[in-house]
Design a protein around this motif. Structure first.
Motif, PDB file in Angstrom:
ATOM      1  N   ASP A   1      -5.894  35.330  15.954  1.00  0.00           N
ATOM      2  CA  ASP A   1      -6.086  35.297  14.511  1.00  0.00           C
ATOM      3  C   ASP A   1      -5.120  34.298  13.866  1.00  0.00           C
ATOM      4  O   ASP A   1      -3.981  34.163  14.284  1.00  0.00           O
ATOM      5  N   GLN A   2      -5.641  33.575  12.864  1.00  0.00           N
ATOM      6  CA  GLN A   2      -4.845  32.633  12.086  1.00  0.00           C
ATOM      7  C   GLN A   2      -5.529  32.405  10.746  1.00  0.00           C
ATOM      8  O   GLN A   2      -6.723  32.670  10.596  1.00  0.00           O
ATOM      9  N   VAL A   3      -4.797  31.938   9.795  1.00  0.00           N
ATOM     10  CA  VAL A   3      -5.340  31.673   8.466  1.00  0.00           C
ATOM     11  C   VAL A   3      -6.352  30.537   8.530  1.00  0.00           C
ATOM     12  O   VAL A   3      -6.112  29.518   9.172  1.00  0.00           O
ATOM     13  N   GLY A   4      -7.500  30.720   7.883  1.00  0.00           N
ATOM     14  CA  GLY A   4      -8.455  29.632   7.693  1.00  0.00           C
ATOM     15  C   GLY A   4      -9.558  29.488   8.709  1.00  0.00           C
ATOM     16  O   GLY A   4     -10.318  28.520   8.645  1.00  0.00           O
ATOM     17  N   ILE A   5      -9.691  30.414   9.634  1.00  0.00           N
ATOM     18  CA  ILE A   5     -10.735  30.270  10.660  1.00  0.00           C
ATOM     19  C   ILE A   5     -12.112  30.201  10.012  1.00  0.00           C
ATOM     20  O   ILE A   5     -12.883  29.269  10.260  1.00  0.00           O
ATOM     21  N   ILE A   6     -12.438  31.189   9.199  1.00  0.00           N
ATOM     22  CA  ILE A   6     -13.772  31.219   8.578  1.00  0.00           C
ATOM     23  C   ILE A   6     -13.975  29.986   7.718  1.00  0.00           C
ATOM     24  O   ILE A   6     -15.030  29.334   7.777  1.00  0.00           O
ATOM     25  N   ALA A   7     -12.967  29.631   6.931  1.00  0.00           N
ATOM     26  CA  ALA A   7     -13.074  28.457   6.051  1.00  0.00           C
ATOM     27  C   ALA A   7     -13.328  27.184   6.846  1.00  0.00           C
ATOM     28  O   ALA A   7     -14.197  26.377   6.480  1.00  0.00           O
ATOM     29  N   ASN A   8     -12.585  26.984   7.936  1.00  0.00           N
ATOM     30  CA  ASN A   8     -12.754  25.772   8.742  1.00  0.00           C
ATOM     31  C   ASN A   8     -14.137  25.692   9.376  1.00  0.00           C
ATOM     32  O   ASN A   8     -14.774  24.633   9.360  1.00  0.00           O
ATOM     33  N   VAL A   9     -14.599  26.794   9.944  1.00  0.00           N
ATOM     34  CA  VAL A   9     -15.914  26.793  10.591  1.00  0.00           C
ATOM     35  C   VAL A   9     -17.016  26.579   9.549  1.00  0.00           C
ATOM     36  O   VAL A   9     -17.926  25.762   9.757  1.00  0.00           O
ATOM     37  N   CYS A  10     -16.918  27.281   8.427  1.00  0.00           N
ATOM     38  CA  CYS A  10     -17.941  27.130   7.386  1.00  0.00           C
ATOM     39  C   CYS A  10     -17.937  25.733   6.780  1.00  0.00           C
ATOM     40  O   CYS A  10     -18.997  25.176   6.473  1.00  0.00           O
ATOM     41  N   GLN A  11     -16.761  25.147   6.607  1.00  0.00           N
ATOM     42  CA  GLN A  11     -16.680  23.789   6.078  1.00  0.00           C
ATOM     43  C   GLN A  11     -17.341  22.797   7.032  1.00  0.00           C
ATOM     44  O   GLN A  11     -18.075  21.902   6.603  1.00  0.00           O
ATOM     45  N   LEU A  12     -17.094  22.960   8.330  1.00  0.00           N
ATOM     46  CA  LEU A  12     -17.728  22.082   9.320  1.00  0.00           C
ATOM     47  C   LEU A  12     -19.248  22.221   9.258  1.00  0.00           C
ATOM     48  O   LEU A  12     -19.970  21.222   9.206  1.00  0.00           O
ATOM     49  N   LEU A  13     -19.730  23.467   9.257  1.00  0.00           N
ATOM     50  CA  LEU A  13     -21.177  23.688   9.198  1.00  0.00           C
ATOM     51  C   LEU A  13     -21.764  23.077   7.932  1.00  0.00           C
ATOM     52  O   LEU A  13     -22.804  22.415   7.969  1.00  0.00           O
ATOM     53  N   SER A  14     -21.103  23.287   6.813  1.00  0.00           N
ATOM     54  CA  SER A  14     -21.574  22.751   5.541  1.00  0.00           C
ATOM     55  C   SER A  14     -21.639  21.221   5.559  1.00  0.00           C
ATOM     56  O   SER A  14     -22.568  20.633   5.004  1.00  0.00           O
ATOM     57  N   SER A  15     -20.676  20.595   6.217  1.00  0.00           N
ATOM     58  CA  SER A  15     -20.666  19.126   6.257  1.00  0.00           C
ATOM     59  C   SER A  15     -21.887  18.568   6.981  1.00  0.00           C
ATOM     60  O   SER A  15     -22.259  17.414   6.772  1.00  0.00           O
ATOM     61  N   TYR A  16     -22.514  19.391   7.830  1.00  0.00           N
ATOM     62  CA  TYR A  16     -23.737  18.988   8.543  1.00  0.00           C
ATOM     63  C   TYR A  16     -24.991  19.608   7.933  1.00  0.00           C
ATOM     64  O   TYR A  16     -26.055  19.597   8.555  1.00  0.00           O
ATOM     65  N   ARG A  17     -24.855  20.167   6.733  1.00  0.00           N
ATOM     66  CA  ARG A  17     -25.963  20.809   6.005  1.00  0.00           C
ATOM     67  C   ARG A  17     -26.555  21.994   6.780  1.00  0.00           C
ATOM     68  O   ARG A  17     -27.762  22.222   6.779  1.00  0.00           O
ATOM     69  N   VAL A  18     -25.700  22.737   7.453  1.00  0.00           N
ATOM     70  CA  VAL A  18     -26.110  23.943   8.167  1.00  0.00           C
ATOM     71  C   VAL A  18     -25.766  25.128   7.270  1.00  0.00           C
ATOM     72  O   VAL A  18     -24.630  25.257   6.816  1.00  0.00           O
ATOM     73  N   ASN A  19     -26.748  25.972   6.993  1.00  0.00           N
ATOM     74  CA  ASN A  19     -26.591  27.090   6.072  1.00  0.00           C
ATOM     75  C   ASN A  19     -26.233  28.373   6.821  1.00  0.00           C
ATOM     76  O   ASN A  19     -26.881  28.731   7.797  1.00  0.00           O
ATOM     77  N   VAL A  20     -25.192  29.051   6.355  1.00  0.00           N
ATOM     78  CA  VAL A  20     -24.784  30.331   6.946  1.00  0.00           C
ATOM     79  C   VAL A  20     -25.692  31.427   6.381  1.00  0.00           C
ATOM     80  O   VAL A  20     -25.771  31.608   5.164  1.00  0.00           O
ATOM     81  N   LEU A  21     -26.357  32.169   7.269  1.00  0.00           N
ATOM     82  CA  LEU A  21     -27.251  33.253   6.857  1.00  0.00           C
ATOM     83  C   LEU A  21     -26.578  34.611   6.925  1.00  0.00           C
ATOM     84  O   LEU A  21     -26.815  35.471   6.086  1.00  0.00           O
ATOM     85  N   ASP A  22     -25.736  34.815   7.932  1.00  0.00           N
ATOM     86  CA  ASP A  22     -25.086  36.114   8.114  1.00  0.00           C
ATOM     87  C   ASP A  22     -23.815  35.924   8.930  1.00  0.00           C
ATOM     88  O   ASP A  22     -23.752  35.054   9.800  1.00  0.00           O
TER      89      ASP A  22
ATOM     90  N   ALA B   1     -15.391  21.086  19.585  1.00  0.00           N
ATOM     91  CA  ALA B   1     -14.216  20.260  19.286  1.00  0.00           C
ATOM     92  C   ALA B   1     -13.353  20.910  18.209  1.00  0.00           C
ATOM     93  O   ALA B   1     -12.120  20.909  18.310  1.00  0.00           O
ATOM     94  N   GLU B   2     -13.986  21.478  17.195  1.00  0.00           N
ATOM     95  CA  GLU B   2     -13.241  22.187  16.150  1.00  0.00           C
ATOM     96  C   GLU B   2     -12.514  23.381  16.751  1.00  0.00           C
ATOM     97  O   GLU B   2     -11.366  23.666  16.401  1.00  0.00           O
ATOM     98  N   GLY B   3     -13.166  24.072  17.673  1.00  0.00           N
ATOM     99  CA  GLY B   3     -12.537  25.191  18.346  1.00  0.00           C
ATOM    100  C   GLY B   3     -11.307  24.757  19.117  1.00  0.00           C
ATOM    101  O   GLY B   3     -10.260  25.404  19.050  1.00  0.00           O
ATOM    102  N   GLN B   4     -11.403  23.669  19.844  1.00  0.00           N
ATOM    103  CA  GLN B   4     -10.253  23.164  20.598  1.00  0.00           C
ATOM    104  C   GLN B   4      -9.118  22.801  19.653  1.00  0.00           C
ATOM    105  O   GLN B   4      -7.955  23.083  19.933  1.00  0.00           O
ATOM    106  N   LYS B   5      -9.458  22.181  18.538  1.00  0.00           N
ATOM    107  CA  LYS B   5      -8.443  21.785  17.558  1.00  0.00           C
ATOM    108  C   LYS B   5      -7.701  23.004  17.000  1.00  0.00           C
ATOM    109  O   LYS B   5      -6.496  22.953  16.776  1.00  0.00           O
ATOM    110  N   LEU B   6      -8.438  24.115  16.816  1.00  0.00           N
ATOM    111  CA  LEU B   6      -7.858  25.324  16.235  1.00  0.00           C
ATOM    112  C   LEU B   6      -7.361  26.321  17.283  1.00  0.00           C
ATOM    113  O   LEU B   6      -6.843  27.376  16.937  1.00  0.00           O
ATOM    114  N   GLY B   7      -7.544  26.006  18.559  1.00  0.00           N
ATOM    115  CA  GLY B   7      -7.134  26.931  19.614  1.00  0.00           C
ATOM    116  C   GLY B   7      -8.069  28.122  19.734  1.00  0.00           C
ATOM    117  O   GLY B   7      -7.643  29.219  20.083  1.00  0.00           O
TER     118      GLY B   7
END
Length: 89
Positions: free
Chosen positions: A11-32, A66-72
């Motif tokens: 656990d670390q601060v910003g996991i959800i934010a980082n993953v959602c930001q990456l998805l959003s940058s590729y126009r991928v919509n989070v459903l659940d 790659a984002e996962g590797q960057k965040l551990g």
């Protein structure tokens, strides 16, 4: 196309934010999203809609890993139909 994204790691601060930001940058919509913390470990499963993604699915998988590797973290993505086929009893 619906995609299952799993995220696991310390656990670390910003996991959800980082993953959602990456998805959003590729126009991928989070459903659940379902997420929990087990002791010090963060776990999350997401269902996302990649129908309008600006990159092919294979490139999205590489970007998430790659984002996962960057965040551990361990971040994996599978097409929903493959995920369902693998988890049928």
């Amino acid at each position: 196309m619906r995609v299952i994204v799993s995220v696991i790691g310390k656990d670390q601060v910003g996991i959800i934010a980082n993953v959602c930001q990456l998805l959003s940058s590729y126009r991928v919509n989070v459903l659940d999203i379902s997420q929990t913390i087990l002791q010090d470990y963060f776990t999350m499963i997401m269902i996302v809609d990649a129908e309008n993604a600006t990159v092919p699915f294979a490139d999205l998988v590489v970007a998430l890993e790659a984002e996962g590797q960057k965040l551990g973290l361990s971040i994996h993505a599978q097409r929903e139909e493959i995920f369902n086929a693998m988890h049928r009893i």
